[in-house]
Write an enzyme that holds these catalytic residues in place. Structure first.
Site, PDB file in Angstrom:
ATOM      1  N   SER A 192     -13.296  -4.754   2.029  1.00 57.67           N
ATOM      2  CA  SER A 192     -14.304  -4.129   1.160  1.00 57.67           C
ATOM      3  C   SER A 192     -15.721  -4.578   1.502  1.00 57.67           C
ATOM      4  CB  SER A 192     -14.003  -4.405  -0.316  1.00 57.67           C
ATOM      5  OG  SER A 192     -12.789  -3.826  -0.709  1.00 57.67           O
ATOM      6  N   PRO A 193     -16.095  -4.570   2.797  1.00 56.35           N
ATOM      7  CA  PRO A 193     -17.450  -5.003   3.158  1.00 56.35           C
ATOM      8  C   PRO A 193     -18.523  -4.036   2.672  1.00 56.35           C
ATOM      9  CG  PRO A 193     -16.363  -4.029   5.059  1.00 56.35           C
ATOM     10  CD  PRO A 193     -15.321  -4.147   3.980  1.00 56.35           C
TER      11      PRO A 193
ATOM     12  N   TYR B 298       0.840  -1.195   0.000  1.00 55.24           N
ATOM     13  CA  TYR B 298       0.000   0.000   0.000  1.00 55.24           C
ATOM     14  C   TYR B 298       0.879   1.250   0.000  1.00 55.24           C
ATOM     15  CZ  TYR B 298      -3.730  -3.209   1.542  1.00 55.24           C
ATOM     16  OH  TYR B 298      -4.618  -4.248   1.654  1.00 55.24           O
TER      17      TYR B 298
ATOM     18  N   GLY C 298     -18.428  -2.886  -0.470  1.00 53.01           N
ATOM     19  CA  GLY C 298     -18.340  -2.891  -1.933  1.00 53.01           C
ATOM     20  C   GLY C 298     -17.493  -1.757  -2.470  1.00 53.01           C
TER      21      GLY C 298
ATOM     22  N   PHE D 168     -19.187   1.534  -2.743  1.00 61.25           N
ATOM     23  CA  PHE D 168     -20.374   1.668  -3.590  1.00 61.25           C
ATOM     24  C   PHE D 168     -21.650   1.511  -2.787  1.00 61.25           C
ATOM     25  CE2 PHE D 168     -23.484   0.801  -6.813  1.00 61.25           C
ATOM     26  CZ  PHE D 168     -23.018   1.435  -7.953  1.00 61.25           C
TER      27      PHE D 168
END
Length: 326
Positions: free
Chosen positions: A201-202, A56, A204, A207
């Site tokens: 990424s729980p 990262y 999304g 989004f």
């Protein structure tokens, strides 16, 4: 303070904090002071699992996290990762024993630590037996440089093979209302072996919060512009899922993101999602989802509003998908 959960034998807050976006992938690195304040606020709220990786920001994220936790190390369960490399052919994976040790030493130096609490194999290398990789990791545990071991985006078979060399404490993989592939084989194997599950990424990739109304809302250098689910055509179809969640969330007086995150939190007592943010405001909104109660009827209605087969587009473009799920 949020409650705690167990990842294998490792006790952590029921929700963790993903730090990738503070330095990598989602636009420019714009405010380290706010990022550090966000990490400090997370610890105050009982979020103890702080997640980073050597890749990262080409190491700058580990340096940032190291500065943030330097004076409060005893309150942190620090997780980092190794294995993803970038070269002329784009993203690749290494897992050879010498590289494992090199990465650990480099991460310890950047983080300013004498040990890593949870060290993940970020992706399974295609050309190195996982037994070699995990043999090297087991040596790091014996030497006290690492406390617990994890694996990320791995297949059920790879998890079993790694666990046979040294206990796997946690699997980190994408899991959300619009990414549920691991439920068929991977989750059952983790539960059979007593391995905790750490969904990244729980939301999304943001989004499902409803905050992204158009691809034009994303910075020019945001990696999501290259993901199939954010592509023209797919974007609008997926936005319909968010609108359905928004209606359910309004009934409960919460945000769509909180509802989606609470759904992940309800997958089991062995599940500790790590939503990412670099802002205290969003952190506090996410943490509130850790104690949001959902009934069986609530969960059924959420899943009906966001059926898995309604999601348009793959998780990754082909050049990234090849490194996931080995």
């Amino acid at each position: 303070m949020i409650p705690t959960r167990k990842l294998g034998a490792l006790e952590v807050g029921a929700q963790g904090l993903g730090c990738m976006g503070m330095s990598h992938a989602y636009g420019v690195r714009d405010n380290d002071e706010e990022s550090i304040a966000t990490i400090h606020r997370a610890l105050d709220l009982g979020v103890t699992l702080i997640d980073t990786a050597n890749v990262y920001g080409a190491g700058t994220n580990e340096e940032l996290v190291g500065r943030a936790i330097a004076d409060r190390r005893d309150r942190v369960v620090l997780a980092t990762k190794f294995g993803i490399v970038f070269g002329e052919d784009g993203q690749g994976v290494r897992g050879d024993a010498a590289y494992v040790r090199q990465c650990c030493e480099e991460s310890l130096r950047r983080l300013g630590l004498d040990h890593i609490d949870l060290y993940y194999q970020h992706r399974v290398a295609p050309d190195v037996p996982i037994e070699e990789t995990w043999g090297a990791l087991a040596e790091l545990v014996e030497e006290g440089k690492v406390r617990y071991l994890g694996i990320s985006e791995a297949s059920a078979d790879s998890i079993r093979r790694a666990h046979a060399v040294h206990p796997v404490t946690a699997l980190q993989s994408e899991w959300s209302l619009w990414t549920r592939e691991l439920e068929d084989e991977v989750v059952p194997v983790c539960r059979e072996l007593g391995i905790g599950i750490v969904p990244f990424s729980p939301l999304g990739r943001g989004f499902l919060t409803g905050a992204v109304r158009s691809v034009q809302d994303l910075p020019e250098d945001d990696m999501r512009r290259g993901l199939p689910r954010f592509a023209e055509g797919n974007f609008d179809r997926n936005l319909a899922i968010v609108e359905a969640l928004r209606a359910l969330a309004a009934e409960k007086g919460v945000t769509p993101g909180q509802l989606a995150l609470a759904w992940v939190q309800h997958r089991g007592a062995d599940v500790v999602p790590i939503p990412g943010t670099k802002r205290r405001t969003y952190l506090e909104e996410n943490v509130a989802a850790a104690t949001l109660e959902l009934s069986a009827d609530d969960l059924a209605r959420i899943e009906a509003a966001a059926p898995e087969d309604a999601v348009a587009g793959e998780r990754y473009p082909a050049h990234l998908a090849r490194n996931a799920g080995r």
